[in-house]
Design a protein around this motif. Structure first.
Motif, PDB file in Angstrom:
ATOM      1  N   ASP A 135       0.816  -1.215   0.000  1.00 43.47           N
ATOM      2  CA  ASP A 135       0.000   0.000   0.000  1.00 43.47           C
ATOM      3  C   ASP A 135       0.855   1.273   0.000  1.00 43.47           C
ATOM      4  OD1 ASP A 135      -2.490   1.145  -0.211  1.00 43.47           O
ATOM      5  OD2 ASP A 135      -2.722   1.411   1.954  1.00 43.47           O
ATOM      6  N   VAL A 136       1.999   1.225  -0.707  1.00 42.30           N
ATOM      7  CA  VAL A 136       2.849   2.404  -0.843  1.00 42.30           C
ATOM      8  C   VAL A 136       2.305   3.241  -1.987  1.00 42.30           C
ATOM      9  CG1 VAL A 136       5.191   3.241  -1.313  1.00 42.30           C
ATOM     10  CG2 VAL A 136       4.843   1.131   0.002  1.00 42.30           C
ATOM     11  N   GLN A 137       2.252   4.554  -1.797  1.00 43.55           N
ATOM     12  CA  GLN A 137       1.787   5.434  -2.867  1.00 43.55           C
ATOM     13  C   GLN A 137       2.651   5.248  -4.121  1.00 43.55           C
ATOM     14  OE1 GLN A 137      -0.816   7.580  -3.142  1.00 43.55           O
ATOM     15  NE2 GLN A 137      -1.557   6.806  -1.171  1.00 43.55           N
ATOM     16  N   PRO A 138       2.022   5.173  -5.305  1.00 48.94           N
ATOM     17  CA  PRO A 138       2.799   4.976  -6.541  1.00 48.94           C
ATOM     18  C   PRO A 138       3.919   5.993  -6.715  1.00 48.94           C
ATOM     19  CG  PRO A 138       0.467   4.707  -6.987  1.00 48.94           C
ATOM     20  CD  PRO A 138       0.572   5.180  -5.570  1.00 48.94           C
ATOM     21  N   PHE A 139       3.689   7.236  -6.311  1.00 46.18           N
ATOM     22  CA  PHE A 139       4.724   8.257  -6.433  1.00 46.18           C
ATOM     23  C   PHE A 139       5.965   7.862  -5.637  1.00 46.18           C
ATOM     24  CE2 PHE A 139       6.938  12.053  -5.071  1.00 46.18           C
ATOM     25  CZ  PHE A 139       7.005  12.822  -6.223  1.00 46.18           C
ATOM     26  N   ILE A 140       5.762   7.418  -4.386  1.00 44.87           N
ATOM     27  CA  ILE A 140       6.886   7.065  -3.518  1.00 44.87           C
ATOM     28  C   ILE A 140       7.546   5.770  -3.992  1.00 44.87           C
ATOM     29  CG2 ILE A 140       7.571   6.499  -1.162  1.00 44.87           C
ATOM     30  CD1 ILE A 140       6.753   9.409  -1.589  1.00 44.87           C
ATOM     31  N   ALA A 141       6.720   4.777  -4.346  1.00 49.59           N
ATOM     32  CA  ALA A 141       7.265   3.489  -4.783  1.00 49.59           C
ATOM     33  C   ALA A 141       8.102   3.644  -6.054  1.00 49.59           C
ATOM     34  CB  ALA A 141       6.133   2.497  -5.013  1.00 49.59           C
ATOM     35  N   SER A 142       7.586   4.415  -7.010  1.00 52.23           N
ATOM     36  CA  SER A 142       8.334   4.593  -8.259  1.00 52.23           C
ATOM     37  C   SER A 142       9.536   5.514  -8.068  1.00 52.23           C
ATOM     38  CB  SER A 142       7.414   5.136  -9.359  1.00 52.23           C
ATOM     39  OG  SER A 142       6.870   6.391  -9.011  1.00 52.23           O
ATOM     40  N   LEU A 143       9.451   6.418  -7.085  1.00 56.04           N
ATOM     41  CA  LEU A 143      10.617   7.247  -6.768  1.00 56.04           C
ATOM     42  C   LEU A 143      11.745   6.376  -6.221  1.00 56.04           C
ATOM     43  CD1 LEU A 143      11.644  10.198  -6.684  1.00 56.04           C
ATOM     44  CD2 LEU A 143      10.832  10.303  -4.313  1.00 56.04           C
ATOM     45  N   ALA A 144      11.366   5.384  -5.386  1.00 53.34           N
ATOM     46  CA  ALA A 144      12.354   4.431  -4.896  1.00 53.34           C
ATOM     47  C   ALA A 144      12.952   3.641  -6.057  1.00 53.34           C
ATOM     48  CB  ALA A 144      11.712   3.483  -3.882  1.00 53.34           C
ATOM     49  N   GLY A 145      12.092   3.257  -7.022  1.00 54.52           N
ATOM     50  CA  GLY A 145      12.583   2.558  -8.215  1.00 54.52           C
ATOM     51  C   GLY A 145      13.510   3.422  -9.039  1.00 54.52           C
ATOM     52  N   LEU A 146      13.225   4.731  -9.080  1.00 57.53           N
ATOM     53  CA  LEU A 146      14.088   5.670  -9.799  1.00 57.53           C
ATOM     54  C   LEU A 146      15.498   5.672  -9.212  1.00 57.53           C
ATOM     55  CD1 LEU A 146      13.188   9.313 -10.828  1.00 57.53           C
ATOM     56  CD2 LEU A 146      15.267   8.869  -9.547  1.00 57.53           C
ATOM     57  N   PHE A 147      15.573   5.818  -7.875  1.00 60.05           N
ATOM     58  CA  PHE A 147      16.885   5.848  -7.226  1.00 60.05           C
ATOM     59  C   PHE A 147      17.595   4.504  -7.351  1.00 60.05           C
ATOM     60  CE2 PHE A 147      14.967   9.439  -4.759  1.00 60.05           C
ATOM     61  CZ  PHE A 147      15.870  10.411  -5.158  1.00 60.05           C
ATOM     62  N   LEU A 148      16.838   3.411  -7.247  1.00 57.47           N
ATOM     63  CA  LEU A 148      17.426   2.077  -7.366  1.00 57.47           C
ATOM     64  C   LEU A 148      18.028   1.874  -8.757  1.00 57.47           C
ATOM     65  CD1 LEU A 148      17.931  -0.835  -6.435  1.00 57.47           C
ATOM     66  CD2 LEU A 148      15.595  -1.385  -7.175  1.00 57.47           C
ATOM     67  N   ALA A 149      17.251   2.188  -9.790  1.00 56.51           N
ATOM     68  CA  ALA A 149      17.729   1.985 -11.160  1.00 56.51           C
ATOM     69  C   ALA A 149      18.927   2.877 -11.479  1.00 56.51           C
ATOM     70  CB  ALA A 149      16.592   2.251 -12.152  1.00 56.51           C
ATOM     71  N   ARG A 150      18.865   4.136 -11.029  1.00 57.61           N
ATOM     72  CA  ARG A 150      19.987   5.045 -11.291  1.00 57.61           C
ATOM     73  C   ARG A 150      21.233   4.579 -10.543  1.00 57.61           C
ATOM     74  NH1 ARG A 150      20.342   8.164 -15.489  1.00 57.61           N
ATOM     75  NH2 ARG A 150      18.217   8.898 -15.125  1.00 57.61           N
ATOM     76  N   GLY A 151      21.051   4.116  -9.312  1.00 60.68           N
ATOM     77  CA  GLY A 151      22.190   3.602  -8.558  1.00 60.68           C
ATOM     78  C   GLY A 151      22.797   2.379  -9.212  1.00 60.68           C
ATOM     79  N   LEU A 152      21.940   1.478  -9.701  1.00 57.91           N
ATOM     80  CA  LEU A 152      22.439   0.286 -10.382  1.00 57.91           C
ATOM     81  C   LEU A 152      23.196   0.653 -11.660  1.00 57.91           C
ATOM     82  CD1 LEU A 152      19.368  -2.107  -9.970  1.00 57.91           C
ATOM     83  CD2 LEU A 152      21.618  -2.333  -8.884  1.00 57.91           C
ATOM     84  N   ALA A 153      22.730   1.714 -12.339  1.00 54.36           N
ATOM     85  CA  ALA A 153      23.427   2.161 -13.549  1.00 54.36           C
ATOM     86  C   ALA A 153      24.858   2.583 -13.221  1.00 54.36           C
ATOM     87  CB  ALA A 153      22.662   3.322 -14.195  1.00 54.36           C
ATOM     88  N   PHE A 154      25.040   3.273 -12.101  1.00 58.44           N
ATOM     89  CA  PHE A 154      26.385   3.697 -11.699  1.00 58.44           C
ATOM     90  C   PHE A 154      27.215   2.522 -11.175  1.00 58.44           C
ATOM     91  CE2 PHE A 154      24.419   7.973 -11.499  1.00 58.44           C
ATOM     92  CZ  PHE A 154      25.342   8.648 -12.292  1.00 58.44           C
ATOM     93  N   VAL A 155      26.540   1.511 -10.634  1.00 62.95           N
ATOM     94  CA  VAL A 155      27.259   0.315 -10.203  1.00 62.95           C
ATOM     95  C   VAL A 155      27.843  -0.402 -11.420  1.00 62.95           C
ATOM     96  CG1 VAL A 155      26.980  -2.001  -9.221  1.00 62.95           C
ATOM     97  CG2 VAL A 155      26.000  -0.030  -8.047  1.00 62.95           C
ATOM     98  N   VAL A 156      27.078  -0.451 -12.489  1.00 64.42           N
ATOM     99  CA  VAL A 156      27.545  -1.117 -13.713  1.00 64.42           C
ATOM    100  C   VAL A 156      28.758  -0.388 -14.285  1.00 64.42           C
ATOM    101  CG1 VAL A 156      26.957  -1.727 -16.089  1.00 64.42           C
ATOM    102  CG2 VAL A 156      25.284  -2.055 -14.263  1.00 64.42           C
ATOM    103  N   SER A 157      28.664   0.947 -14.361  1.00 63.71           N
ATOM    104  CA  SER A 157      29.791   1.733 -14.871  1.00 63.71           C
ATOM    105  C   SER A 157      29.594   3.203 -14.527  1.00 63.71           C
ATOM    106  CB  SER A 157      29.912   1.571 -16.388  1.00 63.71           C
ATOM    107  OG  SER A 157      30.943   2.394 -16.899  1.00 63.71           O
ATOM    108  N   LEU A 158      30.690   3.871 -14.224  1.00 67.69           N
ATOM    109  CA  LEU A 158      30.633   5.303 -13.935  1.00 67.69           C
ATOM    110  C   LEU A 158      30.822   6.150 -15.186  1.00 67.69           C
ATOM    111  CD1 LEU A 158      32.729   5.414 -10.627  1.00 67.69           C
ATOM    112  CD2 LEU A 158      30.242   5.619 -10.855  1.00 67.69           C
ATOM    113  N   SER A 159      31.203   5.512 -16.257  1.00 72.47           N
ATOM    114  CA  SER A 159      31.475   6.250 -17.494  1.00 72.47           C
ATOM    115  C   SER A 159      30.751   5.598 -18.667  1.00 72.47           C
ATOM    116  CB  SER A 159      32.979   6.291 -17.774  1.00 72.47           C
ATOM    117  OG  SER A 159      33.503   4.976 -17.880  1.00 72.47           O
ATOM    118  N   SER A 160      30.788   6.270 -19.791  1.00 67.10           N
ATOM    119  CA  SER A 160      30.136   5.777 -20.994  1.00 67.10           C
ATOM    120  C   SER A 160      30.842   4.522 -21.519  1.00 67.10           C
ATOM    121  CB  SER A 160      30.147   6.873 -22.060  1.00 67.10           C
ATOM    122  OG  SER A 160      29.614   6.396 -23.268  1.00 67.10           O
ATOM    123  N   ILE A 161      30.052   3.595 -22.057  1.00 68.29           N
ATOM    124  CA  ILE A 161      30.595   2.373 -22.662  1.00 68.29           C
ATOM    125  C   ILE A 161      30.139   2.318 -24.116  1.00 68.29           C
ATOM    126  CG2 ILE A 161      30.657  -0.142 -22.612  1.00 68.29           C
ATOM    127  CD1 ILE A 161      30.061  -0.035 -19.652  1.00 68.29           C
TER     128      ILE A 161
END
Length: 339
Positions: A135-161
């Motif tokens: 029962d998490v508000q979609p705004f908050i749940a997807s905001l968490a997904g935003l930070f998770l996905a962006r963080g994972l992107a930086f985990v994969v690489s900090l620079s362009s590939i």
């Protein structure tokens, strides 16, 4: 004696027919408005520049906005249920850099592409579970997904590939030409996603359930509709569309980059709203979202033709968004009165 709504023969007048049509199809008003705006923009640009409506420019319109169109289709599913997904831009960046990394390490495209789509689906699944079962508000749940996905992107690489896989680059570099018109596989993929989205929302039970949930979730549950499965699945669909957009953008730019897609989720939401989908859910069309993306693309192209700063694109889209939100408010108020 005749009334104001009927002729002497007892047939409804043209005005009465129009009023009846609009009362029955009021949800089409924003989409019609978006079509009118698109036509006005194209005609105005042609009159101003003289060489705007050309096969080359119109072909490039789809080519340059294919990734945004795919994101908008996924978001339409979510917004129709009354939800929101702020993670799509970050999911696009994460899946794009993941694909580039896997390809750089020698994994074939036939394996890398399904893995990136699974990555997008997994984030969408997580958001859907948070929204429905916790029962998490979609705004908050997807905001968490935003930070998770962006963080994972930086985990994969900090620079362009850089991507050098011929199968991925083929998606963008191939031109299917008819005279001066051309189409790329990325454009075909975007149009295919639109066609699938239209079919699902308009001609399947799953699509009818989506509209029912957006109209009144409690009523949908009382009717025995699969509310839980549908709500979770629309976020999974949005995540998969984010993965496909990541593939298209990676092919378009020839590289994966963890900072891709910053703010793109807002562009996609704006396109969906301009296309006529109500933010409150229950009303809207996938084809309308495509019109919204085309409006966005034409505005961006006109700004480029003028040689002005691209910040004007944001200003104009913001103004259009305010207008369409007012129109949506009018439609919702009118619908409430009829009830």
């Amino acid at each position: 004696m005749t009334t104001t709504t009927q002729t002497e023969a007892g047939r409804p007048t043209l005005g009465a027919r129009y009023a009846t049509f609009m009362s029955r199809h009021s949800s089409l008003m924003p989409t019609f408005a978006a079509i009118v705006i698109l036509i006005v923009l194209l005609v105005g640009a042609q009159l101003a520049f003289g060489n705007f409506i050309t096969p080359r420019n119109l072909s490039a319109l789809l080519l340059n906005n294919a990734y945004l169109l795919i994101l908008a289709v996924g978001l339409t599913f979510v917004i129709l249920t009354g939800g929101i997904d702020l993670s799509v831009g970050s999911v696009m960046a994460f899946t794009g850099i993941l694909c580039a990394k896997l390809l750089a390490e020698g994994l074939p495209a036939i394996v890398a592409i399904p893995l990136m789509l699974l990555g997008g689906a997994a984030i969408g699944l997580l958001i859907g579970v948070l929204v429905h079962y916790f029962d998490v508000q979609p705004f908050i749940a997807s905001l968490a997904g935003l930070f998770l996905a962006r963080g994972l992107a930086f985990v994969v690489s900090l620079s362009s590939i850089r991507v050098e896989d011929p199968a991925v680059l083929w998606l963008q570099r191939t031109r299917l030409t008819v005279g001066d018109w051309y189409l790329t596989p990325t454009g075909i993929l975007a149009l295919l996603i639109v066609a699938i989205g239209v079919f699902i929302t308009q001609w399947t039970r799953f699509g009818r359930t989506i509209y029912a949930i957006g109209g009144n979730e409690q009523s949908a549950r009382l009717m025995g509709l699969p509310v839980a499965r549908t709500k979770i699945l629309v976020y999974v669909i949005s995540g998969v569309c984010g993965g496909l957009a990541g593939l298209v953008l990676t092919a378009y730019s020839g590289a994966g980059y963890p900072l891709n897609g910053v703010g793109t989720e807002l562009d996609a939401i704006a396109a969906v709203v301009i296309g006529g989908t109500l933010l409150t859910g229950g009303s809207g069309y996938v084809i309308g979202s495509m019109i919204g993306v085309l409006v966005y693309g034409v505005i961006k192209t006109v700004i480029a033709f003028m040689g002005a700063e691209q910040s004007w694109t944001r200003i104009i889209i913001g103004g259009l968004l305010l207008v369409f939100i007012v129109v949506q408010r009018f439609i919702v108020t009118r619908s409430d009165r009829r009830r």
